[in-house]
Design a protein around this motif. Structure first.
Motif, short mmCIF file in Angstrom:
data_model
loop_
_atom_site.label_atom_id
_atom_site.label_comp_id
_atom_site.label_asym_id
_atom_site.label_seq_id
_atom_site.Cartn_x
_atom_site.Cartn_y
_atom_site.Cartn_z
N ASP A 219 0.93 -1.34 -0.22
CA ASP A 219 0.40 0.17 -0.23
C ASP A 219 1.22 0.95 0.31
N THR A 220 2.28 1.37 -0.22
CA THR A 220 3.03 2.38 -0.28
C THR A 220 3.20 2.51 -1.71
N PRO A 221 2.24 4.45 -1.32
CA PRO A 221 2.23 5.24 -3.23
C PRO A 221 3.55 5.13 -3.95
N ASP A 222 2.62 5.45 -5.10
CA ASP A 222 3.99 5.31 -6.04
C ASP A 222 5.31 6.59 -5.52
N ASN A 223 4.42 8.01 -5.30
CA ASN A 223 5.13 8.73 -4.86
C ASN A 223 6.27 8.43 -4.23
N PHE A 224 6.47 7.75 -3.70
CA PHE A 224 7.35 7.49 -3.02
C PHE A 224 8.31 6.08 -3.29
N GLN A 225 9.81 6.57 -3.90
CA GLN A 225 10.49 5.36 -3.65
C GLN A 225 12.26 6.01 -2.39
#
Lengths: 117, 114
Positions: free
Chosen positions: B59-65
């Motif tokens: 559930d980690t958004p793609d916005n976070f890398q």
């Protein structure tokens, strides 16, 4: 699935009196359990951990916790509270994903401990 | 003393402006984790590295890398921060990735999005 329930969101004690922070867990396996403390705007510090050895675990700063399988509890205690103990406390169980090889932490919602002079 | 270090401790960024948070460790641990902690909530795991192997939470958004160029350093990149990304970001390490290994946390970076 594993889960952790911290029964009190806020506990207030007077300095010099005992501390009891309650934690119940749910796990189909033998769990690893931890207590972490977090002071305001700081990271988390490990107080103690249980990993299937002695059921009474002693930690830092005079804290201890007892693993009770029959009650699925891992309550944190301290005989005498100090002003510096005021903080947020998290009870944590380690994830059994992939047979325990993952080690991800499942946090309780936290208990805020206040210590009155 | 061996430790987990996070820089900066406080970061202010503008809505939509990319930001990078840094974590370093002197423990020589194999595993490095990134957590997001919003006010009065428990930390939420975003992802972790086991050595060079990246493991994203579902559930980690793609916005976070994240990047881990070597054993000691790990970075959290937020590509387009939104107001909802304002939080404390905690880095943690563990010697190995297993049920019995405790995690060691850094002091955190508090991110403000304006």
């Amino acid at each position: 699935a594993q889960s952790v329930t911290q029964l009190d969101s806020h506990v207030s004690v007077s300095e010099g009196t005992p501390v009891l922070l309650r934690c119940n867990y749910s796990s189909s396996y033998s769990p690893s359990l931890f207590w972490y403390v977090q002071h305001p705007n700081k990271g988390l510090q490990l107080l103690l951990k249980y990993t299937s050895a002695a059921t009474l675990v002693k930690g830092i700063n005079g804290f201890e916790a007892e693993f009770k399988k029959s009650e699925t509890s891992f309550h944190l205690t301290k005989p005498s509270a100090h002003m510096s103990d005021a903080a947020e406390y998290f009870c944590v169980v380690s994830d059994r994903r992939n047979g325990g090889s993952q080690g991800n932490l499942i946090f309780g919602k936290g208990t805020k401990l206040s210590v009155k002079p | 003393d061996a430790m987990v270090i996070q820089n900066p401790r406080y970061q202010v960024t503008q809505f939509g402006k990319p930001v990078t948070l840094s974590c370093s460790q002197t423990l020589n641990h194999n595993v490095m984790y990134w957590y997001q902690q919003k006010s009065s909530q428990a930390p939420k795991l975003l992802f972790h590295y086991y050595d060079k192997d990246f493991n994203n939470e579902a559930d980690t958004p793609d916005n976070f890398q994240s990047r881990r160029p070597n054993t000691s350093f790990c970075f959290l990149d937020i590509r387009s921060p939104g107001l909802g990304d304002a939080a404390m970001y905690l880095c943690a390490t563990s010697r190995e990735r297993g049920q019995t290994y405790e995690q060691y946390f850094g002091p955190g970076t508090r991110l403000t999005v304006t």
